[in-house]
Design a protein around this motif. Structure first.
Motif, PDB file in Angstrom:
ATOM      1  N   LEU A  53       0.829  -1.198   0.000  1.00 57.09           N
ATOM      2  CA  LEU A  53       0.000   0.000   0.000  1.00 57.09           C
ATOM      3  C   LEU A  53       0.866   1.251   0.000  1.00 57.09           C
ATOM      4  O   LEU A  53       1.943   1.271   0.602  1.00 57.09           O
ATOM      5  N   GLN A  54       0.389   2.273  -0.665  1.00 54.88           N
ATOM      6  CA  GLN A  54       1.047   3.578  -0.623  1.00 54.88           C
ATOM      7  C   GLN A  54       0.430   4.354   0.537  1.00 54.88           C
ATOM      8  O   GLN A  54      -0.793   4.350   0.710  1.00 54.88           O
ATOM      9  N   VAL A  55       1.259   5.038   1.317  1.00 51.69           N
ATOM     10  CA  VAL A  55       0.778   5.810   2.455  1.00 51.69           C
ATOM     11  C   VAL A  55       1.113   7.274   2.237  1.00 51.69           C
ATOM     12  O   VAL A  55       2.251   7.618   1.921  1.00 51.69           O
ATOM     13  N   MET A  56       0.099   8.119   2.397  1.00 45.97           N
ATOM     14  CA  MET A  56       0.298   9.564   2.320  1.00 45.97           C
ATOM     15  C   MET A  56      -0.184  10.161   3.630  1.00 45.97           C
ATOM     16  O   MET A  56      -1.240   9.778   4.135  1.00 45.97           O
ATOM     17  N   ARG A  57       0.607  11.078   4.168  1.00 49.65           N
ATOM     18  CA  ARG A  57       0.231  11.748   5.407  1.00 49.65           C
ATOM     19  C   ARG A  57       0.148  13.251   5.176  1.00 49.65           C
ATOM     20  O   ARG A  57       1.002  13.829   4.523  1.00 49.65           O
ATOM     21  N   PHE A  58      -0.890  13.836   5.757  1.00 48.18           N
ATOM     22  CA  PHE A  58      -1.079  15.280   5.714  1.00 48.18           C
ATOM     23  C   PHE A  58      -1.447  15.743   7.114  1.00 48.18           C
ATOM     24  O   PHE A  58      -2.009  14.980   7.894  1.00 48.18           O
ATOM     25  N   THR A  59      -1.146  16.982   7.419  1.00 44.19           N
ATOM     26  CA  THR A  59      -1.522  17.532   8.717  1.00 44.19           C
ATOM     27  C   THR A  59      -2.920  18.130   8.638  1.00 44.19           C
ATOM     28  O   THR A  59      -3.413  18.453   7.547  1.00 44.19           O
ATOM     29  N   ASN A  60      -3.534  18.294   9.804  1.00 40.39           N
ATOM     30  CA  ASN A  60      -4.819  18.997   9.856  1.00 40.39           C
ATOM     31  C   ASN A  60      -4.680  20.372   9.219  1.00 40.39           C
ATOM     32  O   ASN A  60      -5.566  20.826   8.501  1.00 40.39           O
ATOM     33  N   GLN A  61      -3.566  21.028   9.484  1.00 45.32           N
ATOM     34  CA  GLN A  61      -3.325  22.370   8.947  1.00 45.32           C
ATOM     35  C   GLN A  61      -3.281  22.338   7.415  1.00 45.32           C
ATOM     36  O   GLN A  61      -3.827  23.220   6.761  1.00 45.32           O
ATOM     37  N   ASP A  62      -2.629  21.305   6.847  1.00 45.80           N
ATOM     38  CA  ASP A  62      -2.618  21.162   5.387  1.00 45.80           C
ATOM     39  C   ASP A  62      -4.045  21.119   4.843  1.00 45.80           C
ATOM     40  O   ASP A  62      -4.361  21.771   3.843  1.00 45.80           O
ATOM     41  N   ILE A  63      -4.889  20.327   5.478  1.00 44.63           N
ATOM     42  CA  ILE A  63      -6.263  20.142   5.016  1.00 44.63           C
ATOM     43  C   ILE A  63      -7.053  21.441   5.139  1.00 44.63           C
ATOM     44  O   ILE A  63      -7.760  21.848   4.212  1.00 44.63           O
ATOM     45  N   LEU A  64      -6.912  22.107   6.270  1.00 43.59           N
ATOM     46  CA  LEU A  64      -7.686  23.323   6.513  1.00 43.59           C
ATOM     47  C   LEU A  64      -7.229  24.508   5.670  1.00 43.59           C
ATOM     48  O   LEU A  64      -8.050  25.320   5.238  1.00 43.59           O
ATOM     49  N   GLU A  65      -5.925  24.607   5.423  1.00 48.79           N
ATOM     50  CA  GLU A  65      -5.396  25.800   4.753  1.00 48.79           C
ATOM     51  C   GLU A  65      -5.019  25.577   3.292  1.00 48.79           C
ATOM     52  O   GLU A  65      -4.905  26.550   2.542  1.00 48.79           O
ATOM     53  N   ASN A  66      -4.794  24.331   2.879  1.00 49.37           N
ATOM     54  CA  ASN A  66      -4.312  24.060   1.521  1.00 49.37           C
ATOM     55  C   ASN A  66      -5.008  22.853   0.903  1.00 49.37           C
ATOM     56  O   ASN A  66      -4.365  22.028   0.260  1.00 49.37           O
ATOM     57  N   LEU A  67      -6.300  22.736   1.080  1.00 53.65           N
ATOM     58  CA  LEU A  67      -7.013  21.550   0.618  1.00 53.65           C
ATOM     59  C   LEU A  67      -6.820  21.310  -0.884  1.00 53.65           C
ATOM     60  O   LEU A  67      -6.593  20.182  -1.312  1.00 53.65           O
ATOM     61  N   GLY A  68      -6.859  22.370  -1.668  1.00 55.31           N
ATOM     62  CA  GLY A  68      -6.670  22.214  -3.107  1.00 55.31           C
ATOM     63  C   GLY A  68      -5.333  21.595  -3.447  1.00 55.31           C
ATOM     64  O   GLY A  68      -5.242  20.697  -4.295  1.00 55.31           O
ATOM     65  N   SER A  69      -4.280  22.044  -2.767  1.00 60.01           N
ATOM     66  CA  SER A  69      -2.948  21.492  -2.994  1.00 60.01           C
ATOM     67  C   SER A  69      -2.865  20.038  -2.552  1.00 60.01           C
ATOM     68  O   SER A  69      -2.246  19.213  -3.222  1.00 60.01           O
ATOM     69  N   VAL A  70      -3.487  19.724  -1.440  1.00 57.60           N
ATOM     70  CA  VAL A  70      -3.503  18.341  -0.947  1.00 57.60           C
ATOM     71  C   VAL A  70      -4.194  17.438  -1.965  1.00 57.60           C
ATOM     72  O   VAL A  70      -3.678  16.376  -2.318  1.00 57.60           O
ATOM     73  N   LEU A  71      -5.342  17.874  -2.453  1.00 53.95           N
ATOM     74  CA  LEU A  71      -6.066  17.067  -3.432  1.00 53.95           C
ATOM     75  C   LEU A  71      -5.265  16.882  -4.712  1.00 53.95           C
ATOM     76  O   LEU A  71      -5.276  15.805  -5.316  1.00 53.95           O
ATOM     77  N   GLU A  72      -4.536  17.906  -5.125  1.00 53.12           N
ATOM     78  CA  GLU A  72      -3.690  17.799  -6.311  1.00 53.12           C
ATOM     79  C   GLU A  72      -2.578  16.774  -6.103  1.00 53.12           C
ATOM     80  O   GLU A  72      -2.282  15.975  -6.990  1.00 53.12           O
ATOM     81  N   VAL A  73      -1.958  16.781  -4.928  1.00 50.02           N
ATOM     82  CA  VAL A  73      -0.905  15.805  -4.614  1.00 50.02           C
ATOM     83  C   VAL A  73      -1.478  14.384  -4.655  1.00 50.02           C
ATOM     84  O   VAL A  73      -0.868  13.473  -5.217  1.00 50.02           O
ATOM     85  N   VAL A  74      -2.652  14.210  -4.069  1.00 50.84           N
ATOM     86  CA  VAL A  74      -3.284  12.877  -4.066  1.00 50.84           C
ATOM     87  C   VAL A  74      -3.583  12.445  -5.496  1.00 50.84           C
ATOM     88  O   VAL A  74      -3.287  11.326  -5.897  1.00 50.84           O
ATOM     89  N   LEU A  75      -4.169  13.351  -6.264  1.00 47.67           N
ATOM     90  CA  LEU A  75      -4.526  13.022  -7.644  1.00 47.67           C
ATOM     91  C   LEU A  75      -3.281  12.657  -8.459  1.00 47.67           C
ATOM     92  O   LEU A  75      -3.259  11.658  -9.190  1.00 47.67           O
ATOM     93  N   GLN A  76      -2.222  13.434  -8.336  1.00 49.84           N
ATOM     94  CA  GLN A  76      -0.991  13.159  -9.071  1.00 49.84           C
ATOM     95  C   GLN A  76      -0.393  11.821  -8.677  1.00 49.84           C
ATOM     96  O   GLN A  76       0.154  11.100  -9.517  1.00 49.84           O
ATOM     97  N   SER A  77      -0.489  11.468  -7.409  1.00 49.25           N
ATOM     98  CA  SER A  77       0.116  10.212  -6.951  1.00 49.25           C
ATOM     99  C   SER A  77      -0.648   8.986  -7.464  1.00 49.25           C
ATOM    100  O   SER A  77      -0.111   7.883  -7.457  1.00 49.25           O
ATOM    101  N   THR A  78      -1.887   9.187  -7.902  1.00 48.53           N
ATOM    102  CA  THR A  78      -2.677   8.052  -8.368  1.00 48.53           C
ATOM    103  C   THR A  78      -2.647   7.881  -9.876  1.00 48.53           C
ATOM    104  O   THR A  78      -3.225   6.933 -10.400  1.00 48.53           O
ATOM    105  N   GLN A  79      -1.997   8.812 -10.571  1.00 48.00           N
ATOM    106  CA  GLN A  79      -1.897   8.718 -12.032  1.00 48.00           C
ATOM    107  C   GLN A  79      -0.823   7.727 -12.426  1.00 48.00           C
ATOM    108  O   GLN A  79       0.222   7.650 -11.788  1.00 48.00           O
ATOM    109  N   PRO A  80      -1.071   6.955 -13.463  1.00 44.88           N
ATOM    110  CA  PRO A  80      -0.041   6.025 -13.929  1.00 44.88           C
ATOM    111  C   PRO A  80       1.198   6.776 -14.400  1.00 44.88           C
ATOM    112  O   PRO A  80       1.079   7.858 -14.967  1.00 44.88           O
ATOM    113  N   THR A  81       2.356   6.211 -14.147  1.00 46.36           N
ATOM    114  CA  THR A  81       3.596   6.832 -14.605  1.00 46.36           C
ATOM    115  C   THR A  81       3.782   6.523 -16.083  1.00 46.36           C
ATOM    116  O   THR A  81       3.424   5.458 -16.573  1.00 46.36           O
ATOM    117  N   LYS A  82       4.344   7.497 -16.794  1.00 48.32           N
ATOM    118  CA  LYS A  82       4.534   7.328 -18.232  1.00 48.32           C
ATOM    119  C   LYS A  82       5.974   7.061 -18.560  1.00 48.32           C
ATOM    120  O   LYS A  82       6.872   7.377 -17.913  1.00 48.32           O
TER     121      LYS A  82
END
Length: 82
Positions: A53-82
Motif C-alpha cells: 500500500l502507498q501511504v500519504m500523510r497530511f496535517t490537519n493544517q494542510d487540510i484546513l489551509e491548503n485543501l486544493g494542494s492536498v487534493l492535487e498531490v493525491v490526484l498526481q500520486s494516483t496517475q499512472p507513470t509514463k
C-alpha cells in the motif's frame, strides 16, 4: 476514486483507504508531533507498505489551509507513470 473512511487494515484503522489505488491517507493532528507517536506512525506505515500500500500523510493544517494542494498531490500520486 472511492475512499473508505476509518477502514481497518490488519491491526490498524486508517483514516481513508482507496482499494482501487491501494492508497492510505492519514490526516495527522497535534498528537502526531510527539516522539512516541512518530515512532508508532512509522511502524504503522511500514506495515502498510509491507502489504504493497502507498501511504500519504497530511496535517490537519494542510487540510484546513491548503485543501486544493492536498487534493492535487493525491490526484498526481494516483496517475499512472509514463
Amino acid at each position: 476514486m472511492k475512499f473508505r473512511r476509518q477502514h481497518g487494515i490488519g491491526p490498524y484503522i486508517v483514516d481513508f483507504y482507496c482499494p482501487e489505488k491501494r492508497l492510505v491517507i492519514e490526516i495527522d493532528g497535534d498528537s502526531h508531533y510527539n516522539l512516541d507517536t512518530q515512532v508508532y506512525d512509522r511502524k504503522r506505515d511500514d506495515f502498510m507498505r509491507s502489504l504493497g500500500l502507498q501511504v500519504m500523510r497530511f496535517t490537519n493544517q494542510d487540510i484546513l489551509e491548503n485543501l486544493g494542494s492536498v487534493l492535487e498531490v493525491v490526484l498526481q500520486s494516483t496517475q499512472p507513470t509514463k
